[in-house]
Design a protein around this motif. Structure first.
Motif, PDB file in Angstrom:
ATOM      1  N   HIS A   1      50.455  29.530  34.780  1.00 28.00           N
ATOM      2  CA  HIS A   1      49.251  29.733  33.977  1.00 28.00           C
ATOM      3  C   HIS A   1      49.160  31.099  33.301  1.00 28.00           C
ATOM      4  N   ALA A   2      49.907  32.059  33.766  1.00 31.26           N
ATOM      5  CA  ALA A   2      49.883  33.404  33.177  1.00 31.26           C
ATOM      6  C   ALA A   2      51.310  33.970  33.217  1.00 31.26           C
ATOM      7  N   PRO A   3      52.227  33.356  32.454  1.00 29.26           N
ATOM      8  CA  PRO A   3      53.641  33.763  32.569  1.00 29.26           C
ATOM      9  C   PRO A   3      53.882  35.232  32.253  1.00 29.26           C
ATOM     10  N   GLU A   4      53.011  35.851  31.521  1.00 29.37           N
ATOM     11  CA  GLU A   4      53.145  37.279  31.210  1.00 29.37           C
ATOM     12  C   GLU A   4      52.313  38.073  32.212  1.00 29.37           C
ATOM     13  N   TRP A   5      52.754  38.115  33.446  1.00 29.51           N
ATOM     14  CA  TRP A   5      52.066  38.886  34.476  1.00 29.51           C
ATOM     15  C   TRP A   5      53.079  39.760  35.183  1.00 29.51           C
ATOM     16  N   SER A   6      52.579  40.782  35.820  1.00 29.29           N
ATOM     17  CA  SER A   6      53.444  41.621  36.647  1.00 29.29           C
ATOM     18  C   SER A   6      52.658  42.075  37.867  1.00 29.29           C
ATOM     19  N   GLY A   7      53.375  42.466  38.877  1.00 24.40           N
ATOM     20  CA  GLY A   7      52.754  42.955  40.088  1.00 24.40           C
ATOM     21  C   GLY A   7      53.485  44.174  40.602  1.00 24.40           C
ATOM     22  N   GLU A   8      52.736  45.055  41.234  1.00 23.50           N
ATOM     23  CA  GLU A   8      53.371  46.258  41.775  1.00 23.50           C
ATOM     24  C   GLU A   8      52.601  46.784  42.974  1.00 23.50           C
ATOM     25  N   VAL A   9      53.351  47.315  43.915  1.00 22.10           N
ATOM     26  CA  VAL A   9      52.761  48.000  45.060  1.00 22.10           C
ATOM     27  C   VAL A   9      52.333  49.379  44.580  1.00 22.10           C
ATOM     28  N   ARG A  10      51.071  49.692  44.774  1.00 17.41           N
ATOM     29  CA  ARG A  10      50.538  50.992  44.347  1.00 17.41           C
ATOM     30  C   ARG A  10      50.625  52.027  45.462  1.00 17.41           C
ATOM     31  N   SER A  11      50.475  51.584  46.712  1.00 16.52           N
ATOM     32  CA  SER A  11      50.620  52.522  47.824  1.00 16.52           C
ATOM     33  C   SER A  11      50.853  51.769  49.123  1.00 16.52           C
ATOM     34  N   ILE A  12      51.507  52.443  50.038  1.00 21.83           N
ATOM     35  CA  ILE A  12      51.731  51.952  51.396  1.00 21.83           C
ATOM     36  C   ILE A  12      51.266  53.069  52.328  1.00 21.83           C
ATOM     37  N   THR A  13      50.312  52.758  53.214  1.00 22.62           N
ATOM     38  CA  THR A  13      49.739  53.772  54.093  1.00 22.62           C
ATOM     39  C   THR A  13      49.706  53.260  55.526  1.00 22.62           C
ATOM     40  N   TYR A  14      50.260  54.039  56.436  1.00 24.38           N
ATOM     41  CA  TYR A  14      50.180  53.713  57.854  1.00 24.38           C
ATOM     42  C   TYR A  14      48.937  54.366  58.444  1.00 24.38           C
ATOM     43  N   SER A  15      48.307  53.674  59.385  1.00 22.18           N
ATOM     44  CA  SER A  15      47.128  54.229  60.045  1.00 22.18           C
ATOM     45  C   SER A  15      47.531  55.461  60.848  1.00 22.18           C
TER      46      SER A  15
ATOM     47  N   THR B   1      46.234  44.479  54.965  1.00 18.18           N
ATOM     48  CA  THR B   1      46.551  45.254  56.166  1.00 18.18           C
ATOM     49  C   THR B   1      47.199  44.346  57.199  1.00 18.18           C
ATOM     50  N   ALA B   2      48.213  44.876  57.866  1.00 16.21           N
ATOM     51  CA  ALA B   2      48.906  44.120  58.911  1.00 16.21           C
ATOM     52  C   ALA B   2      49.152  45.014  60.109  1.00 16.21           C
ATOM     53  N   SER B   3      49.152  44.392  61.269  1.00 16.25           N
ATOM     54  CA  SER B   3      49.446  45.100  62.504  1.00 16.25           C
ATOM     55  C   SER B   3      50.951  45.310  62.621  1.00 16.25           C
ATOM     56  N   VAL B   4      51.334  46.472  63.074  1.00 18.56           N
ATOM     57  CA  VAL B   4      52.754  46.772  63.273  1.00 18.56           C
ATOM     58  C   VAL B   4      53.317  45.942  64.426  1.00 18.56           C
ATOM     59  N   ASP B   5      52.477  45.557  65.374  1.00 21.29           N
ATOM     60  CA  ASP B   5      52.910  44.817  66.554  1.00 21.29           C
ATOM     61  C   ASP B   5      52.873  43.303  66.389  1.00 21.29           C
TER      62      ASP B   5
ATOM     63  N   VAL C   1      49.497  48.960  58.959  1.00 19.73           N
ATOM     64  CA  VAL C   1      49.909  49.436  57.648  1.00 19.73           C
ATOM     65  C   VAL C   1      49.054  48.734  56.602  1.00 19.73           C
ATOM     66  N   SER C   2      48.654  49.483  55.581  1.00 18.30           N
ATOM     67  CA  SER C   2      47.858  48.938  54.485  1.00 18.30           C
ATOM     68  C   SER C   2      48.610  49.119  53.181  1.00 18.30           C
ATOM     69  N   VAL C   3      48.523  48.099  52.326  1.00 12.67           N
ATOM     70  CA  VAL C   3      49.184  48.114  51.029  1.00 12.67           C
ATOM     71  C   VAL C   3      48.134  47.875  49.953  1.00 12.67           C
ATOM     72  N   ILE C   4      48.193  48.629  48.891  1.00  8.67           N
ATOM     73  CA  ILE C   4      47.387  48.364  47.692  1.00  8.67           C
ATOM     74  C   ILE C   4      48.328  47.760  46.667  1.00  8.67           C
TER      75      ILE C   4
ATOM     76  N   PRO D   1      55.771  44.249  58.867  1.00 17.11           N
ATOM     77  CA  PRO D   1      54.355  44.502  58.585  1.00 17.11           C
ATOM     78  C   PRO D   1      54.066  44.837  57.122  1.00 17.11           C
ATOM     79  N   VAL D   2      54.969  45.568  56.469  1.00 17.80           N
ATOM     80  CA  VAL D   2      54.737  45.911  55.059  1.00 17.80           C
ATOM     81  C   VAL D   2      54.768  44.649  54.201  1.00 17.80           C
ATOM     82  N   GLN D   3      55.712  43.748  54.469  1.00 19.05           N
ATOM     83  CA  GLN D   3      55.774  42.487  53.730  1.00 19.05           C
ATOM     84  C   GLN D   3      54.499  41.677  53.915  1.00 19.05           C
ATOM     85  N   LYS D   4      54.001  41.621  55.139  1.00 20.08           N
ATOM     86  CA  LYS D   4      52.779  40.864  55.416  1.00 20.08           C
ATOM     87  C   LYS D   4      51.577  41.468  54.701  1.00 20.08           C
ATOM     88  N   ALA D   5      51.461  42.787  54.751  1.00 20.48           N
ATOM     89  CA  ALA D   5      50.342  43.460  54.080  1.00 20.48           C
ATOM     90  C   ALA D   5      50.443  43.296  52.571  1.00 20.48           C
TER      91      ALA D   5
END
Length: 96
Positions: free
Chosen positions: A15-29, A57-61, A35-38, A68-72
């Protein structure tokens, strides 16, 4: 109900073939337990572009599949797409 990442990706491509995505930040508590990802999703139009960002946000455990980064990141991606309206009907099925 959670929409799986590959389904959200397929819907975006359809539905929106001209889209892109990017990780803006990765922050561990501070305690290192989560870990939290924007993530930013951008849609490109003929005369403008718009974006939505969200966090995940995902738990490291967490013993589930993926690190965890992939999940977040997956959570943040789905939430950013929801800010465009994707999948919101799943939260209000009782109102249909």
């Amino acid at each position: 109900m959670i929409i799986k990442l590959h389904i959200v990706n397929r819907i975006m491509n359809l539905h929106a073939p001209e889209w892109s995505g990017e990780v803006r930040s990765i922050t561990y508590s501070a305690d290192g337990k989560s870990v939290s990802v924007i993530y930013r999703v951008t849609l490109y139009g003929t005369d403008a572009e718009i974006y939505r960002e969200s966090t995940g946000t995902a738990s490291v455990d967490d013993p589930g599949y993926g690190d965890p980064v992939q999940k977040a990141e997956a959570m943040a991606f789905r939430r950013a797409c929801a800010r465009f309206g994707l999948g919101l009907h799943l939260y209000h099925e009782d109102m249909l």
